[in-house]
Design an enzyme around this catalytic site. Sequence first.
Site, short mmCIF file in Angstrom:
data_model
loop_
_atom_site.label_atom_id
_atom_site.label_comp_id
_atom_site.label_asym_id
_atom_site.label_seq_id
_atom_site.Cartn_x
_atom_site.Cartn_y
_atom_site.Cartn_z
N LYS B 163 41.25 22.62 -28.64
CA LYS B 163 41.14 21.18 -28.88
C LYS B 163 41.24 20.79 -30.36
CE LYS B 163 40.04 19.54 -24.64
NZ LYS B 163 41.12 18.82 -23.99
N GLU B 185 37.41 9.62 -26.26
CA GLU B 185 36.69 9.72 -25.00
C GLU B 185 36.34 11.19 -24.81
OE1 GLU B 185 39.87 10.10 -25.31
OE2 GLU B 185 40.20 11.84 -24.02
N SER B 452 42.34 29.63 -23.69
CA SER B 452 42.21 28.34 -24.36
C SER B 452 40.82 28.03 -24.92
CB SER B 452 42.64 27.21 -23.41
OG SER B 452 41.99 27.36 -22.16
#
Lengths: 413, 468
Positions: B163, B185, B452
């Site tokens: 991220k 968000e 990830s």
Amino acid sequence: MVNQMEEASLFSTGKFGRFGGIFVPETLVTCLNKLADEFNLVLHDSHFQAELAVALRDYVGRETPLYFAQRLTNHYKNCNGQGPEIYLKREDLNHGGAHKINNAIAQAMLAKRMGRKRVVAATGAGQHGVATAAACAKLDLDCTIVMGDVDMERQSSNVLMMKLFGAQITSVQGTFKDATSEAIRKWVEDLDISYYLAGTAVGPHPCPTIVRQFQSIIGKETRKQAMEKWGGKPDVVVACVGSGSNALGIFHEFIGDEDVRLIGVEAAGAGIDSGKHSATMAKGVIGVYHGAMSYLLQDDEGQIIGPHSIGVGLEYPGVSPELCFLKDIGRAEFYTVTDEEALDAYGLVCRVEGICPALEASHALAYLGKLCEGLPNGTKVVVNCSGGGNKDAKTVLNYQLEKQIASHTCTSH
Amino acid sequence: MAFTAASSSSSASKTQISLTPHSPLTSISPSKFNKFTPPCPLNSRSPSIRCTLTKQHAMVEDRVDPAALLHRPDSFGRFGKFGGKYVPETLMHALTQLEAAFRSLATDDEFQKELDGILRDYVGRETPLYFAERLTEHYKHPDGKGPLIYLKREDLNHTGAHKINNAVAQALLAKRLGKKRIIAETGAGQHGVATATVCARFGLECVIYMGAQDMERQSLNVFRMRLLGAEVRAVHSGTATLKDATSEAIRDWVTNVESTHYILGSVAGPHPYPMMVREFHAVIGKETRKQALDKWGGKPDVLVACVGGGSNAMGLFHEFVEDKDVRLIGVEAAGFGLDSGKHAATLTKGEVGVLHGAMSYLLQDDDGQIIEPHSISAGLDYPGVGPEHSFLKDIGRAEYYSITDEEALEAFKRLSRLEGIIPALETSHALAYLEKLCPTLPHGTKVVLNCSGRGDKDVQTAIKHLKL
């Protein structure tokens, strides 16, 4: 001075000046000597070193960055806009979130090379246990972690992680010092099959030297990165000190560079005079503990005083014999920082850099508050950010809530 | 290294490794990889939009205008019929401005250099391509043959997941635009924490919208965001979860568009977000290409990644979309099972519709109401999916499968035991698919799986279910 150090690591007595040594029962001496021999072999074994380099790169994620903390640097500037430059050596980015894995993976590989099938280790806060269990999973070694029941309760997530890695957890009554004794007992039970994986730079020779050697990658990288970034060396290197492995890991490379200041920061806990701290260098006296001579926190009857710190990984009543030596000869300086100062440093670095350092590393960062005002403009300070602080978020949360309640109570009176 | 804004994004990203006197032989700076190359906008005559709704897979060459494959997206932000900008008028200017800024930064060396430095020293790139020896062994057939499994270690990034690649780049972009305020968000909190992290780093005001229900379930993440200096605003509308938080964030943006940049967390949302977020994550695939070449002198044969919104998958896939000999496999969350009604398998069970500004597959009922998704992994718990994934599926370029909660938990345990790496539950979905994939692969096939994120955040959840 440097020659003394080099000689110490080669001789089988493992002495650093008057510190260190092999204060162990006869059963262990042969075993430790065998370990020392094997270790000396791998140091010069290019195949082992190449394999280790791949593991450090692809598994651990090295090299870790030397990060210029711009906003932290700005924070410590004086009103003339002058101050030192703060760099963080990002050991928090390692696999497992701390420097511990550097040593765990290397020693697990050493154990495999020696044909051992089972690794035994003691852990306090759990970081070393987790790193060891992870390395053993990767290398398909059986793993037994010994942990004090008090610690198991405090560190339940670490216990869960070790179980996930497939390690067996053995509980003993007490804390880390008791776990260490039990782990050594387990090792002695079956010396041919077992390998005792020391987590930090304490214990009988060759353990302190092995751990220091495998952690010294930190300092080696730092030297190279400093050269790339500013064409020179660090002026000051700062690290927290529990038993001393991350500090030695970054200091060792620079011991021979007299123009590089080495600063270790210990835990003053509830206060250096409170009796609840882990400031071995500041308050300890010389004694023998877990097989080595070093400073240690003991009372007048020679009984070990239970250490305390908010940074659980710093809670050790002894300290690395090599660091004791560096202190005695004046090569390294040692200071202390309280729980509260460390907690505040955690919050500061989070807010200004988006990096939440482990509470252990927060001790080193907290010391910047006292260090920076005395430093000339542009001094290059490298702080070993020895671990990440997600694991400490709950502790910090509780501290901040209590602080809020306390200040609310004060203002309402 | 000269930047090239060619129309084919992957050819421009081929690595040129120049060894200057100051760069050590063994370390290649991430600057070689993250020169993102947005596709050139088409001329004003756009291809006609095809609205075929057939679900049949077909070969790329048969079904699609080659221009559509090359220009992903086109100047309207479409990937075939997917994507676009379905937003209120108030946001159109901001989106156009954002796109213009993004394109101009592609040629801005100073920006690239600053981003390089941050990705290297702050985020910790490049992340390793790790040969998972014991996992490979696990998948060998009785005759000792099987594929070779490599993990792209995005779990080693600062904050523990991919991220941050996008968050850091968007924060830098926002600063360039002169914005002082960031909104985002978040569902479980991972994107929120990544955003709060970069805002702390860059000294930006930060507001995170989070469903009230999620805030209760993830109180530690809420605290972490606050510790990082962010304001976390509870959203009580709807089901008080991610989709409602997203809607609220969009509402905030409409109101404060002059001062505020919205850091969208995935390759979803209105154009230019799917393209931008993909480009900011494309460093994953670019590094993988170079590392594959270093390690075995070739390309990966198969790429596998989990798909929630789709950002980590696009980050790995994008580099290889035009390499027809590289198979792309996305793995969604089947939750309690595809027929249970409690899953998040948008590409398998969804219908085409518009959500959060983009046309894409999404989980909706017959009245067009969004179906609340479910997955044990919060990061895959999204009823939509990035429009580019919808496109890649429709043209048959990428394959999408799904994995249940139970299968993901088994994979979580398996990687921990075999490699001493605890994967995020999201990632565990991709890992679980290896059980079905590997028996079908020829000996020596090179499989690269995007690891990830790391799973220490999931240990409590997993242990509860695994009963260890």
